[in-house]
Motif scaffolding. Structure first.
Motif, PDB file in Angstrom:
ATOM      1  N   LYS A   9      -2.833 -21.472 -14.538  1.00  0.00           N
ATOM      2  CA  LYS A   9      -2.830 -22.954 -14.633  1.00  0.00           C
ATOM      3  C   LYS A   9      -1.403 -23.435 -14.832  1.00  0.00           C
ATOM      4  O   LYS A   9      -0.527 -22.681 -15.282  1.00  0.00           O
ATOM      5  CB  LYS A   9      -3.709 -23.433 -15.783  1.00  0.00           C
ATOM      6  CG  LYS A   9      -3.271 -22.987 -17.195  1.00  0.00           C
ATOM      7  CD  LYS A   9      -2.175 -23.776 -17.832  1.00  0.00           C
ATOM      8  CE  LYS A   9      -1.316 -22.943 -18.762  1.00  0.00           C
ATOM      9  NZ  LYS A   9      -0.262 -23.658 -19.444  1.00  0.00           N
ATOM     10  N   HIS A  11       0.594 -27.049 -16.363  1.00  0.00           N
ATOM     11  CA  HIS A  11       0.516 -28.424 -16.864  1.00  0.00           C
ATOM     12  C   HIS A  11       1.399 -29.291 -15.970  1.00  0.00           C
ATOM     13  O   HIS A  11       2.609 -29.072 -15.913  1.00  0.00           O
ATOM     14  CB  HIS A  11       1.073 -28.511 -18.295  1.00  0.00           C
ATOM     15  CG  HIS A  11       0.124 -28.033 -19.345  1.00  0.00           C
ATOM     16  ND1 HIS A  11      -0.157 -26.705 -19.544  1.00  0.00           N
ATOM     17  CD2 HIS A  11      -0.611 -28.722 -20.249  1.00  0.00           C
ATOM     18  CE1 HIS A  11      -1.033 -26.597 -20.545  1.00  0.00           C
ATOM     19  NE2 HIS A  11      -1.322 -27.803 -20.985  1.00  0.00           N
ATOM     20  N   GLU A  15       1.854 -30.535 -21.995  1.00  0.00           N
ATOM     21  CA  GLU A  15       1.893 -29.381 -22.876  1.00  0.00           C
ATOM     22  C   GLU A  15       2.554 -29.747 -24.201  1.00  0.00           C
ATOM     23  O   GLU A  15       3.368 -30.672 -24.268  1.00  0.00           O
ATOM     24  CB  GLU A  15       2.616 -28.178 -22.254  1.00  0.00           C
ATOM     25  CG  GLU A  15       3.986 -28.419 -21.683  1.00  0.00           C
ATOM     26  CD  GLU A  15       3.914 -28.821 -20.224  1.00  0.00           C
ATOM     27  OE1 GLU A  15       3.850 -30.060 -20.000  1.00  0.00           O
ATOM     28  OE2 GLU A  15       3.978 -27.963 -19.341  1.00  0.00           O
ATOM     29  N   HIS A  16       2.241 -29.049 -25.227  1.00  0.00           N
ATOM     30  CA  HIS A  16       2.651 -29.287 -26.614  1.00  0.00           C
ATOM     31  C   HIS A  16       2.062 -30.587 -27.168  1.00  0.00           C
ATOM     32  O   HIS A  16       1.420 -30.554 -28.222  1.00  0.00           O
ATOM     33  CB  HIS A  16       4.179 -29.251 -26.794  1.00  0.00           C
ATOM     34  CG  HIS A  16       4.710 -27.844 -26.779  1.00  0.00           C
ATOM     35  ND1 HIS A  16       4.479 -26.955 -27.795  1.00  0.00           N
ATOM     36  CD2 HIS A  16       5.407 -27.150 -25.835  1.00  0.00           C
ATOM     37  CE1 HIS A  16       5.032 -25.781 -27.501  1.00  0.00           C
ATOM     38  NE2 HIS A  16       5.598 -25.863 -26.303  1.00  0.00           N
ATOM     39  N   VAL A  18      -0.466 -32.051 -26.196  1.00  0.00           N
ATOM     40  CA  VAL A  18      -1.915 -31.887 -26.185  1.00  0.00           C
ATOM     41  C   VAL A  18      -2.421 -31.250 -27.493  1.00  0.00           C
ATOM     42  O   VAL A  18      -3.543 -31.495 -27.918  1.00  0.00           O
ATOM     43  CB  VAL A  18      -2.334 -31.064 -24.923  1.00  0.00           C
ATOM     44  CG1 VAL A  18      -1.941 -29.610 -25.035  1.00  0.00           C
ATOM     45  CG2 VAL A  18      -3.805 -31.201 -24.606  1.00  0.00           C
ATOM     46  N   VAL A  19      -1.560 -30.468 -28.134  1.00  0.00           N
ATOM     47  CA  VAL A  19      -1.925 -29.831 -29.407  1.00  0.00           C
ATOM     48  C   VAL A  19      -2.124 -30.912 -30.484  1.00  0.00           C
ATOM     49  O   VAL A  19      -2.883 -30.733 -31.430  1.00  0.00           O
ATOM     50  CB  VAL A  19      -0.825 -28.809 -29.826  1.00  0.00           C
ATOM     51  CG1 VAL A  19      -1.055 -28.232 -31.210  1.00  0.00           C
ATOM     52  CG2 VAL A  19      -0.710 -27.694 -28.790  1.00  0.00           C
ATOM     53  N   GLY A 128       3.980 -19.310 -19.352  1.00  0.00           N
ATOM     54  CA  GLY A 128       3.629 -20.731 -19.449  1.00  0.00           C
ATOM     55  C   GLY A 128       2.613 -21.150 -18.410  1.00  0.00           C
ATOM     56  O   GLY A 128       2.341 -22.338 -18.236  1.00  0.00           O
ATOM     57  N   ILE A 129       2.027 -20.166 -17.699  1.00  0.00           N
ATOM     58  CA  ILE A 129       1.025 -20.557 -16.704  1.00  0.00           C
ATOM     59  C   ILE A 129      -0.334 -19.897 -16.995  1.00  0.00           C
ATOM     60  O   ILE A 129      -1.118 -19.630 -16.091  1.00  0.00           O
ATOM     61  CB  ILE A 129       1.499 -20.345 -15.245  1.00  0.00           C
ATOM     62  CG1 ILE A 129       1.874 -18.896 -14.971  1.00  0.00           C
ATOM     63  CG2 ILE A 129       2.663 -21.267 -14.912  1.00  0.00           C
ATOM     64  CD1 ILE A 129       2.035 -18.607 -13.465  1.00  0.00           C
ATOM     65  N   GLY A 130      -0.569 -19.674 -18.286  1.00  0.00           N
ATOM     66  CA  GLY A 130      -1.931 -19.346 -18.707  1.00  0.00           C
ATOM     67  C   GLY A 130      -2.393 -17.928 -18.447  1.00  0.00           C
ATOM     68  O   GLY A 130      -3.581 -17.703 -18.217  1.00  0.00           O
ATOM     69  N   PRO A 171      -4.658 -23.152 -30.259  1.00  0.00           N
ATOM     70  CA  PRO A 171      -4.532 -23.622 -28.865  1.00  0.00           C
ATOM     71  C   PRO A 171      -5.306 -24.921 -28.699  1.00  0.00           C
ATOM     72  O   PRO A 171      -6.275 -25.171 -29.422  1.00  0.00           O
ATOM     73  CB  PRO A 171      -5.195 -22.503 -28.059  1.00  0.00           C
ATOM     74  CG  PRO A 171      -6.157 -21.869 -28.995  1.00  0.00           C
ATOM     75  CD  PRO A 171      -5.546 -21.992 -30.369  1.00  0.00           C
ATOM     76  N   SER A 172      -4.901 -25.711 -27.728  1.00  0.00           N
ATOM     77  CA  SER A 172      -5.620 -26.967 -27.493  1.00  0.00           C
ATOM     78  C   SER A 172      -6.955 -26.706 -26.807  1.00  0.00           C
ATOM     79  O   SER A 172      -7.878 -27.502 -26.934  1.00  0.00           O
ATOM     80  CB  SER A 172      -4.767 -27.883 -26.624  1.00  0.00           C
ATOM     81  OG  SER A 172      -4.528 -27.249 -25.381  1.00  0.00           O
ATOM     82  N   ASP A 175      -5.725 -24.714 -21.632  1.00  0.00           N
ATOM     83  CA  ASP A 175      -5.430 -23.592 -20.720  1.00  0.00           C
ATOM     84  C   ASP A 175      -6.715 -22.927 -20.248  1.00  0.00           C
ATOM     85  O   ASP A 175      -6.937 -22.751 -19.042  1.00  0.00           O
ATOM     86  CB  ASP A 175      -4.590 -22.518 -21.438  1.00  0.00           C
ATOM     87  CG  ASP A 175      -3.153 -22.936 -21.645  1.00  0.00           C
ATOM     88  OD1 ASP A 175      -2.876 -24.140 -21.544  1.00  0.00           O
ATOM     89  OD2 ASP A 175      -2.323 -22.057 -21.907  1.00  0.00           O
ATOM     90  N   THR A 219       3.442 -17.945 -26.959  1.00  0.00           N
ATOM     91  CA  THR A 219       2.958 -19.332 -27.039  1.00  0.00           C
ATOM     92  C   THR A 219       2.697 -19.720 -28.501  1.00  0.00           C
ATOM     93  O   THR A 219       3.114 -20.790 -28.954  1.00  0.00           O
ATOM     94  CB  THR A 219       1.635 -19.475 -26.235  1.00  0.00           C
ATOM     95  OG1 THR A 219       1.925 -19.201 -24.882  1.00  0.00           O
ATOM     96  CG2 THR A 219       1.052 -20.865 -26.358  1.00  0.00           C
ATOM     97  N   GLY A 299       4.009 -25.130 -19.920  1.00  0.00           N
ATOM     98  CA  GLY A 299       3.309 -24.468 -21.024  1.00  0.00           C
ATOM     99  C   GLY A 299       4.166 -24.458 -22.261  1.00  0.00           C
ATOM    100  O   GLY A 299       4.905 -25.404 -22.555  1.00  0.00           O
ATOM    101  N   ALA A 300       4.121 -23.343 -22.985  1.00  0.00           N
ATOM    102  CA  ALA A 300       4.846 -23.287 -24.258  1.00  0.00           C
ATOM    103  C   ALA A 300       6.358 -23.320 -24.060  1.00  0.00           C
ATOM    104  O   ALA A 300       7.095 -23.758 -24.941  1.00  0.00           O
ATOM    105  CB  ALA A 300       4.440 -22.030 -25.007  1.00  0.00           C
TER     106      ALA A 300
HETATM  107  O1  PMV Z   1       2.360 -21.152 -22.443  1.00  0.00           O
HETATM  108  P1  PMV Z   1       0.910 -21.313 -22.154  1.00  0.00           P
HETATM  109  O2  PMV Z   1       0.541 -21.067 -20.742  1.00  0.00           O
HETATM  110  O3  PMV Z   1       0.088 -20.489 -23.109  1.00  0.00           O
HETATM  111  O4  PMV Z   1       0.544 -22.867 -22.423  1.00  0.00           O
HETATM  112  C1  PMV Z   1       0.587 -23.399 -23.730  1.00  0.00           C
HETATM  113  C2  PMV Z   1       0.338 -24.885 -23.709  1.00  0.00           C
HETATM  114  C3  PMV Z   1       0.570 -25.569 -25.063  1.00  0.00           C
HETATM  115  O5  PMV Z   1       0.301 -26.949 -24.884  1.00  0.00           O
HETATM  116  C4  PMV Z   1       2.003 -25.408 -25.535  1.00  0.00           C
HETATM  117  C5  PMV Z   1      -0.366 -25.028 -26.141  1.00  0.00           C
HETATM  118  C6  PMV Z   1      -1.832 -25.380 -25.919  1.00  0.00           C
HETATM  119  O6  PMV Z   1      -2.659 -24.676 -26.536  1.00  0.00           O
HETATM  120  O7  PMV Z   1      -2.181 -26.338 -25.219  1.00  0.00           O
END
Ligand code: PMV
Length: 343
Positions: A9, A11, A15-16, A18-19, A128-130, A171-172, A175, A219, A299-300
């Protein structure tokens, strides 16, 4: 034997933030993790990329490790510091993590036997892509199919979320939802989470993914780093990203590419201020911006993948290549988890 696969996936935004309750727009990516599951008396795991990271244990051991991880999660959640949990799951070359994943899947699916699993993936790990979410979703789908458990994708997603908690802390859930349901999603945390498929008026074109190398931090650690920031400073950036996420819906629909680029660049700026960019990422972001394009971390962050956009993809690729990176071609908004084979 049952084989299931799940996509990565990315974003597009959110990202961030969303937490902290802001929405995110997430697309599945046409790079997949495939898991093969076969009923057995014990638990075995083999990964074609890292043959030395395989393991064998009893089903009870896997379930015991899952219980230990979930107990640690509760303690860490009270303290809002997940370091002890991360140290535990990373132990023994992350075998504890994989054992816990299998333990969670077996116990949540009500399976008393064991399973032999093998995994192969096109998704770079921790980029950062799950990668972890795709892995979790594919494991649940494959084990459930192999044991004839009729679970909906919503249930697969719920179990995968439990798995994500032990590696990411809080995690939100975005992902695993994107890897499970696929397509383009609007995701917002809540009770319950809002997960809404977004109609795509057109293909998500002109995007390119650029891999800048494996991040040093996970992450979970990067989410913790953002959590440790001054609350006022963090919230200002989180709210800004949230506002732009709401705006992005209209921008995608109307194909307002000049605003799309501003939003992507501004999102990256806000994420960099939250401390999750790197020198290399800043270099790519500024060069892509200099040729009239847009780039953001994914992602992170802390390294890993960048998402870039330009009207002229050839020019974008040329610029990225001149910086020493190879842009990856990947389709966006592809099918979510699927059963590939079962016999
Ligand atoms: O880095 P990834 O692919 O695990 O994405 C993390 C996305 C965050 O918003 C940073 C954390 C989350 O749980 O949504």
């Amino acid at each position: 034997m049952a084989t299931a696969s799940a996509p990565a996936k990315v974003h597009l935004i959110g990202e961030h933030a969303v937490v902290y309750g802001e929405p995110a727009i997430i697309a599945s990516v046409g790079l997949r993790t495939t898991v093969v599951a076969e009923k057995a008396g014990d638990v075995k795991f083999a990964d074609s990329k890292w043959p030395d990271k395989g393991f064998a244990c009893s089903a009870n051991d896997a379930i015991g490790i899952a219980k230990k991880a979930s107990g640690l999660w509760n303690e860490c959640n009270e303290r809002r510091d997940f370091t002890p949990l991360f140290n535990f799951v990373k132990a023994d070359s992350s075998r504890n993590y994989r054992k816990a994943l299998v333990g969670i899947a077996l116990s949540r699916l009500g399976i008393t036997g064991g399973v032999h699993l093998s995994a192969v993936s096109d998704i770079p790990m921790g980029a950062g892509i799950g990668s972890s979410a795709a892995f979790a979703v594919a494991i649940v789908k494959a084990i459930a199919a192999e044991y004839g458990k009729h679970v909906t994708d919503e249930q697969v997603n719920g179990i995968a979320y439990e798995m994500e908690k032990i590696i990411h802390g809080t995690p939100s859930g975005g992902d695993n939802s994107a890897c499970c349901f696929g397509g383009l999603l609007w995701f917002q945390r809540g009770s319950p989470n809002i997960i809404r498929p977004l109609q795509q008026a057109h293909k998500l074109e002109n995007f390119a993914l650029v891999y800048t190398g494996k991040p040093e931090k996970s992450t979970g650690e990067l989410v913790q780093l953002v959590r440790n920031l001054d609350e006022g400073f963090r919230n200002e950036r989180v709210r800004k990203i949230g506002q732009m996420t709401h705006e992005m819906i209209g921008v995608l629909k109307s194909k307002d590419y000049s605003r799309l680029k501003e939003i992507i660049n501004d999102t990256h700026k806000n994420l960099a201020e939250l401390g999750v960019s790197t020198e290399e990422m800043e270099r790519i972001a500024s060069e892509v911006k200099a040729i009239g394009g847009a780039a953001k971390l994914c992602g992170a962050g802390g390294g890993g993948m960048m998402l870039c956009w330009h009207e002229d993809v050839a020019k974008l690729k040329e610029t990225v290549a001149s910086l020493g990176y190879a842009p990856m071609k990947a389709d966006l908004a592809v099918e979510g988890v699927r059963l590939e084979k079962h016999f």
